[in-house]
Scaffold this motif. Structure first.
Motif, short mmCIF file in Angstrom:
data_model
loop_
_atom_site.label_atom_id
_atom_site.label_comp_id
_atom_site.label_asym_id
_atom_site.label_seq_id
_atom_site.Cartn_x
_atom_site.Cartn_y
_atom_site.Cartn_z
N LEU A 187 0.84 -1.19 0.00
CA LEU A 187 0.00 0.00 0.00
C LEU A 187 0.87 1.24 0.00
CD1 LEU A 187 -2.56 -1.12 2.70
CD2 LEU A 187 -3.01 -0.87 0.28
N LEU A 188 0.42 2.24 -0.69
CA LEU A 188 1.08 3.53 -0.71
C LEU A 188 0.40 4.42 0.31
CD1 LEU A 188 3.06 5.51 -2.18
CD2 LEU A 188 1.12 6.15 -3.61
N SER A 189 1.16 4.96 1.26
CA SER A 189 0.56 5.80 2.29
C SER A 189 1.29 7.12 2.36
CB SER A 189 0.61 5.10 3.66
OG SER A 189 1.93 4.89 4.06
N GLN A 190 0.58 8.14 2.82
CA GLN A 190 1.16 9.46 2.99
C GLN A 190 0.28 10.23 3.96
OE1 GLN A 190 0.61 10.43 -1.24
NE2 GLN A 190 -0.56 12.20 -0.58
N ASN A 212 -3.67 15.31 8.57
CA ASN A 212 -3.26 14.78 9.87
C ASN A 212 -3.70 13.34 10.10
OD1 ASN A 212 -2.08 17.28 10.57
ND2 ASN A 212 -4.09 18.07 11.24
N SER A 213 -4.02 12.60 9.09
CA SER A 213 -4.37 11.19 9.23
C SER A 213 -3.74 10.43 8.09
CB SER A 213 -5.90 11.01 9.21
OG SER A 213 -6.42 11.43 7.97
N SER A 214 -3.76 9.12 8.17
CA SER A 214 -3.14 8.30 7.14
C SER A 214 -4.01 8.28 5.89
CB SER A 214 -2.95 6.87 7.67
OG SER A 214 -2.03 6.86 8.74
N PHE A 215 -3.35 8.48 4.77
CA PHE A 215 -4.03 8.45 3.49
C PHE A 215 -3.50 7.27 2.70
CE2 PHE A 215 -4.16 9.73 -1.03
CZ PHE A 215 -5.52 9.90 -1.17
N PHE A 216 -4.38 6.35 2.34
CA PHE A 216 -3.96 5.12 1.69
C PHE A 216 -4.59 5.01 0.30
CE2 PHE A 216 -3.57 4.21 6.20
CZ PHE A 216 -2.36 3.54 6.28
N GLN A 217 -3.75 4.63 -0.65
CA GLN A 217 -4.22 4.21 -1.96
C GLN A 217 -3.64 2.84 -2.25
OE1 GLN A 217 -3.19 7.14 -4.91
NE2 GLN A 217 -5.01 8.38 -4.51
N ASN A 226 -9.48 8.32 0.07
CA ASN A 226 -8.75 7.41 0.94
C ASN A 226 -9.43 6.03 0.88
OD1 ASN A 226 -7.40 6.09 2.97
ND2 ASN A 226 -8.03 7.48 4.61
N PHE A 227 -8.66 5.01 0.52
CA PHE A 227 -9.23 3.67 0.39
C PHE A 227 -8.92 2.77 1.58
CE2 PHE A 227 -9.51 5.20 -3.90
CZ PHE A 227 -10.64 4.59 -4.39
N GLY A 228 -8.09 3.23 2.49
CA GLY A 228 -7.82 2.43 3.67
C GLY A 228 -6.80 1.33 3.44
N PRO A 229 -6.12 0.89 4.51
CA PRO A 229 -5.05 -0.12 4.39
C PRO A 229 -5.61 -1.53 4.35
CG PRO A 229 -5.23 0.62 6.65
CD PRO A 229 -6.25 1.41 5.88
N ARG A 230 -6.15 -1.94 3.21
CA ARG A 230 -6.77 -3.26 3.10
C ARG A 230 -6.75 -3.70 1.65
NH1 ARG A 230 -12.37 -2.21 1.60
NH2 ARG A 230 -12.57 0.04 1.32
N LYS A 231 -6.91 -5.01 1.46
CA LYS A 231 -7.07 -5.53 0.11
C LYS A 231 -8.50 -5.25 -0.36
CE LYS A 231 -3.67 -9.26 0.26
NZ LYS A 231 -3.44 -10.73 0.12
N ILE A 232 -8.63 -4.79 -1.58
CA ILE A 232 -9.94 -4.41 -2.10
C ILE A 232 -10.32 -5.35 -3.24
CG2 ILE A 232 -11.28 -2.62 -3.25
CD1 ILE A 232 -9.63 -0.56 -1.76
N LEU A 233 -11.43 -6.04 -3.06
CA LEU A 233 -11.95 -6.95 -4.08
C LEU A 233 -13.11 -6.26 -4.81
CD1 LEU A 233 -12.00 -9.82 -5.33
CD2 LEU A 233 -13.66 -10.44 -3.56
N LEU A 234 -12.94 -6.05 -6.11
CA LEU A 234 -13.99 -5.45 -6.91
C LEU A 234 -15.03 -6.50 -7.30
CD1 LEU A 234 -11.89 -3.09 -9.21
CD2 LEU A 234 -13.00 -2.56 -7.04
N SER A 235 -16.15 -6.06 -7.84
CA SER A 235 -17.27 -6.97 -8.10
C SER A 235 -17.25 -7.57 -9.50
CB SER A 235 -18.60 -6.22 -7.90
OG SER A 235 -18.67 -5.67 -6.62
N HIS A 236 -16.28 -7.13 -10.35
CA HIS A 236 -16.25 -7.58 -11.73
C HIS A 236 -14.81 -7.88 -12.15
CE1 HIS A 236 -20.36 -6.11 -11.86
NE2 HIS A 236 -19.94 -4.93 -11.46
N SER A 237 -14.64 -8.30 -13.38
CA SER A 237 -13.30 -8.53 -13.91
C SER A 237 -12.81 -7.29 -14.68
CB SER A 237 -13.30 -9.75 -14.84
OG SER A 237 -14.22 -9.57 -15.89
N PHE A 238 -13.40 -6.15 -14.37
CA PHE A 238 -13.01 -4.87 -14.95
C PHE A 238 -13.44 -3.78 -13.97
CE2 PHE A 238 -16.68 -6.82 -16.98
CZ PHE A 238 -17.70 -6.05 -16.47
#
Length: 320
Positions: A2-5, A9-14, A173-185
């Motif tokens: 994860l990329l954080s910055q 004043n809080s953690s920003f995650f992509q 901000n997407f948060g420090p986690r694995k993100i599973l999308l609902s499609h193959s695109f």
């Protein structure tokens, strides 16, 4: 990874990548499912390429109606090529990762080509209106330069409307986690709802973009057919009326093939959140794959000139 910055004043995650999914619940038979999917993608690519070649190589098809059909085939090819690599990667190789920026790029082009398809269908309805209401001025109204400007306007409109969308997502901000999308695109609504942030701006912009493009196009298409029907009712003989309406059948079918799945996708995302994941997946696949498959078939079956152009082109290849 994860990329954080630091951000406010809080953690920003992509996320560095999203995880894609094929057909939920049917992962064990993805190999078998890939056969009809690969067949449909092959049909879409082959059919639309043949339409483009037939129009290019057949002088009798160098008319406004068939130039617009070529635009429709180009947008269908774009839609197909947007989803083909990731869908088949998931189904064939179980490769489910897509980089964050690559996902945003795919999403931009996917939605842009969808808007272009809607715009081309609107242009085709205008073409049918001019051809029926004022046939003597048809060629002088829809000149090559006018058609070229319409094509540029279609591309510019889609690009400008969708250009802010990836940047609006990139600020979230997407948060420090694995993100599973609902499609193959990557769908805008699917990516957007994964954010751990206020997405009100994204929702409002997405809704306004849809309403100002696909929404307006659909209303103008309905209006154009009201004007066409009014013109047809004024024709003298029943034979002329039938012949005039018959020139619109292919376009009406293409409109239905595009807009019915669009409505289905919109309804399922807004009101069908409790529906099984497989329903979401299938509706999305119908929306993206079925129109590019069916449009060349519709126009090949309904248009005698297209059939003749295809047959002449194929016969020249056999002789060569």
């Amino acid at each position: 990874m994860l990329l954080s910055q630091s951000h406010d004043n809080s953690s920003f995650f992509q996320p560095s990548a999203f995880l894609l999914i094929g057909i939920p619940g049917l992962e064990a038979v993805h190999g078998w499912i890939s056969i009809p999917f690969c067949s449909m993608y092959t049909l879409a690519l082959t059919g639309n390429c043949l339409i483009l070649l037939a129009v290019r190589r057949t002088p009798s098809l160098h008319q406004p109606m068939y130039y617009f059909l070529s635009m429709l085939s180009l947008t269908d090819l774009g839609l197909t090529l947007c989803t083909f690599p990731t869908t088949m990667a998931v189904l064939w190789f179980d490769y489910c990762h897509i980089a964050f920026d690559a996902c945003l790029i795919q999403m931009f082009f996917l939605h842009s080509f969808s808007v272009m398809e809607s715009s081309v269908l609107l242009a085709m309805s205008f073409d049918r209106f001019v051809a029926i209401s004022d046939p003597l001025r048809y060629a002088s109204v829809l000149t090559n330069s006018v058609i070229g400007r319409i094509g540029m306007a279609i591309v510019t409109r889609a690009t400008v409307s969708l250009f802010p969308v990836p940047f609006l997502l990139k600020r979230l901000n997407f948060g420090p986690r694995k993100i599973l999308l609902s499609h193959s695109f990557c769908f805008h609504a699917d990516v957007m709802k994964q954010a751990c942030a206020d997405i009100t701006v994204n929702i409002l912009y997405g809704l306004s973009a849809v309403l100002s493009t696909v929404g307006i196009d659909s209303l103008l298409i309905v209006l154009s057919y009201e004007l066409i029907l009014h013109t047809v009712r004024g024709l003298a003989s029943p034979r002329e009326r039938i012949r005039a309406l018959n020139t619109c059948v292919s376009h009406i079918l293409a409109v239905l093939v595009f807009y019915i799945p669009v409505i289905g996708v919109s309804m399922i995302h807004r009101f069908g959140r409790q529906a099984p994941p497989i329903v979401h997946a299938l509706v999305a696949y119908v929306y993206l794959i079925v129109p590019p498959v069916l449009n060349p078939i519709i126009y090949s079956v309904k248009s005698k000139h297209i059939r003749e152009g295809l047959l002449k082109m194929l016969s020249r290849k056999d002789q060569g």
